[in-house]
Write a protein that holds these residues in place. Structure first.
Motif, PDB file in Angstrom:
ATOM      1  N   HIS A  24       0.947  -1.254   0.040  1.00 55.57           N
ATOM      2  CA  HIS A  24      -0.069   0.088  -0.177  1.00 55.57           C
ATOM      3  C   HIS A  24       0.757   1.020   0.222  1.00 55.57           C
ATOM      4  O   HIS A  24       0.600   2.406  -0.133  1.00 55.57           O
ATOM      5  CB  HIS A  24      -0.845   0.177   1.215  1.00 55.57           C
ATOM      6  CG  HIS A  24      -0.118  -0.354   2.563  1.00 55.57           C
ATOM      7  ND1 HIS A  24       0.741   0.512   3.135  1.00 55.57           N
ATOM      8  CD2 HIS A  24      -0.287  -1.389   3.248  1.00 55.57           C
ATOM      9  CE1 HIS A  24       1.240  -0.184   4.296  1.00 55.57           C
ATOM     10  NE2 HIS A  24       0.664  -1.256   4.379  1.00 55.57           N
ATOM     11  N   ALA A  31      -4.525   1.070   0.503  1.00 57.08           N
ATOM     12  CA  ALA A  31      -4.718  -0.278   1.126  1.00 57.08           C
ATOM     13  C   ALA A  31      -6.276  -0.501   0.973  1.00 57.08           C
ATOM     14  O   ALA A  31      -6.708  -2.001   0.772  1.00 57.08           O
ATOM     15  CB  ALA A  31      -4.591  -0.251   2.714  1.00 57.08           C
ATOM     16  N   LEU A  32      -7.308   0.525   1.087  1.00 56.94           N
ATOM     17  CA  LEU A  32      -8.721  -0.005   0.828  1.00 56.94           C
ATOM     18  C   LEU A  32      -9.181  -0.329  -0.506  1.00 56.94           C
ATOM     19  O   LEU A  32      -9.739  -1.231  -0.752  1.00 56.94           O
ATOM     20  CB  LEU A  32      -9.500   1.191   1.295  1.00 56.94           C
ATOM     21  CG  LEU A  32      -9.292   1.743   2.885  1.00 56.94           C
ATOM     22  CD1 LEU A  32     -10.279   3.052   2.996  1.00 56.94           C
ATOM     23  CD2 LEU A  32      -9.639   0.594   3.532  1.00 56.94           C
ATOM     24  N   VAL A  35      -7.867  -3.877  -0.787  1.00 67.07           N
ATOM     25  CA  VAL A  35      -8.903  -4.672   0.091  1.00 67.07           C
ATOM     26  C   VAL A  35     -10.011  -4.950  -1.008  1.00 67.07           C
ATOM     27  O   VAL A  35     -10.536  -6.252  -1.056  1.00 67.07           O
ATOM     28  CB  VAL A  35      -9.590  -4.094   1.054  1.00 67.07           C
ATOM     29  CG1 VAL A  35     -10.948  -4.900   1.895  1.00 67.07           C
ATOM     30  CG2 VAL A  35      -8.441  -4.075   2.438  1.00 67.07           C
ATOM     31  N   VAL A  92      -9.193  -0.725   7.446  1.00 69.42           N
ATOM     32  CA  VAL A  92      -9.003  -1.751   6.500  1.00 69.42           C
ATOM     33  C   VAL A  92      -9.909  -2.823   7.214  1.00 69.42           C
ATOM     34  O   VAL A  92     -10.454  -3.387   6.479  1.00 69.42           O
ATOM     35  CB  VAL A  92      -7.469  -2.288   6.790  1.00 69.42           C
ATOM     36  CG1 VAL A  92      -7.205  -3.677   6.130  1.00 69.42           C
ATOM     37  CG2 VAL A  92      -6.568  -1.344   5.640  1.00 69.42           C
ATOM     38  N   SER A  96     -12.789  -4.569   4.942  1.00 68.66           N
ATOM     39  CA  SER A  96     -12.753  -6.031   4.794  1.00 68.66           C
ATOM     40  C   SER A  96     -13.859  -6.697   5.179  1.00 68.66           C
ATOM     41  O   SER A  96     -14.515  -7.588   4.311  1.00 68.66           O
ATOM     42  CB  SER A  96     -11.606  -6.527   5.594  1.00 68.66           C
ATOM     43  OG  SER A  96     -10.216  -6.261   5.323  1.00 68.66           O
TER      44      SER A  96
END
Length: 366
Positions: A24, A31-32, A35, A92, A96
């Motif tokens: 990320h 990062a999102l 996911v 996150v 998730s």
């Protein structure tokens, strides 16, 4: 073993973890997005890494060769750039769960376990270098959630010892064969190491896949892996230590599809019969399988030295000082006293002055 709502082990679908790691680049938004990519690709879980540069490495740290080859110049600067804090981790977890994925975390420092325990992680995972880090293994296991243990750059005796430490929690522990090389060459993939791991742990056995191929996971599933972990990136050509050893979203989706098609229900290495059939030789014609044993490979030795941790002085102290737990922590690199000997160091008197934020050596002790 159960992670979230998913049963993990023989007779259940292979559990596939998308390792986001540090791909990320320190961006929560990135990062999102990753996911979402993992969910779209059909993964069961994503995994993050929770660390701070200050808590992970001492002044003696250096880059691993693969990190330097990726263009990194300074280990502390690299880690600071890749940190994500508590708020980002919780974002996150929320994304998730919204996307139907389990959220797993690797905690790298004793000091962060408490914060991680307060978050909504479905499971914990320990990094390969920490197979000798008894204080961290036991503190994470005591959090009460499932624990997956990676075993890259470890000997079978080191894994056996770690399983003895974790015996009180063995019913919720899974173990992954792993080769700590980024990427791992096909001839070093060592999938057959799962056989020997199954002999020291009576629980789910799997494979943490650092090969460049998209079909290695399918081969591991065919051999009976219950858990698979593979690095996911947004761009294999991006600057950073792990991108080149990862799959992009399209490649990861193909990886998952091949695993599901190859063996929709996982087997169990201890029932292969392969260890008896082939002895300690090769398990089959594919070079990625290799011998039915767990061994430290030549390609792992650099990462082993750089990434393992040592008992470390929190501050400078004079000769004659009697060490307390408050004087000590555990940090990289693994050039000093091994972490599982931390309690042996407490109460010892210093034979010489020691510098702060440096690994402790046995020669430092009277």
């Amino acid at each position: 073993m159960k992670i979230g709502s998913r049963e993990v082990g023989p007779g259940h679908p292979v559990y596939i973890i998308a390792e986001l790691g540090v791909n990320h680049d320190g961006s929560v938004e990135r990062a999102l997005e990753m996911v979402d990519a993992a969910a779209d690709a059909g993964a069961d879980a994503v995994k993050m890494q929770f660390f701070t540069a200050q808590g992970l490495v001492s002044r003696a740290c250096r880059l691993a060769a693969y990190q330097a080859a990726a263009g990194e110049a300074d280990p502390v600067a690299m880690l600071r750039r890749l940190e994500i804090g508590r708020d980002g981790m919780e974002a996150v977890i929320e994304r998730s769960h919204r996307r139907g994925l389990d959220a797993i975390v690797t905690v790298f420092s004793l000091e962060l376990v408490g914060a991680a325990r307060e978050m909504g992680w479905d499971a914990f995972k320990t990094a390969s270098p920490d197979v000798i880090n008894r204080p961290l293994l036991e503190r994470v296991a005591a959090c009460g959630r499932p624990l997956i243990v990676s075993t890259g750059a470890a000997t079978i005796d080191e894994v056996r010892r770690a399983m003895e430490w974790l015996a009180p929690w063995k019913d919720r522990v899974g173990v992954l064969q792993c080769v700590s090389s980024y990427p791992a060459a096909d001839e070093d993939a060592a999938l057959g190491g799962m056989v020997e791991l199954a002999g020291v742990h009576d629980g789910p056995i799997g494979y943490s896949d650092h090969t460049a191929g998209e079909d290695t996971g399918a081969l591991a599933a065919r051999l009976g892996a219950c858990i698979l972990e593979k690095h996911l990136t947004y761009d294999r050509g991006a600057k950073g230590p792990d991108h080149a050893a990862s799959l992009d979203a399209a490649g990861f989706a193909r990886y998952v599809a091949m695993v599901r098609a190859e063996r929709p229900m996982a087997g169990e290495p201890r029932r292969w019969g392969m260890a008896e059939k082939f002895g300690r030789g090769a398990l089959g014609p594919d070079v990625r399988i290799g011998p039915a044993r767990k061994a430290l490979l030549e390609c792992e030795k650099d990462v082993r030295a750089v990434s393992r941790q040592s008992v470390t002085a929190r501050r400078g102290m004079p000769a004659g000082h009697v060490l307390t737990m408050e004087d000590l922590t555990v940090k990289r690199p693994g050039t000093g006293i091994e972490p599982f000997r931390l309690e042996e160091v407490v109460g010892r008197r210093l034979a010489r002055d020691v510098e702060g934020d440096m690994p402790m050596m046995w020669e430092d002790l009277a």
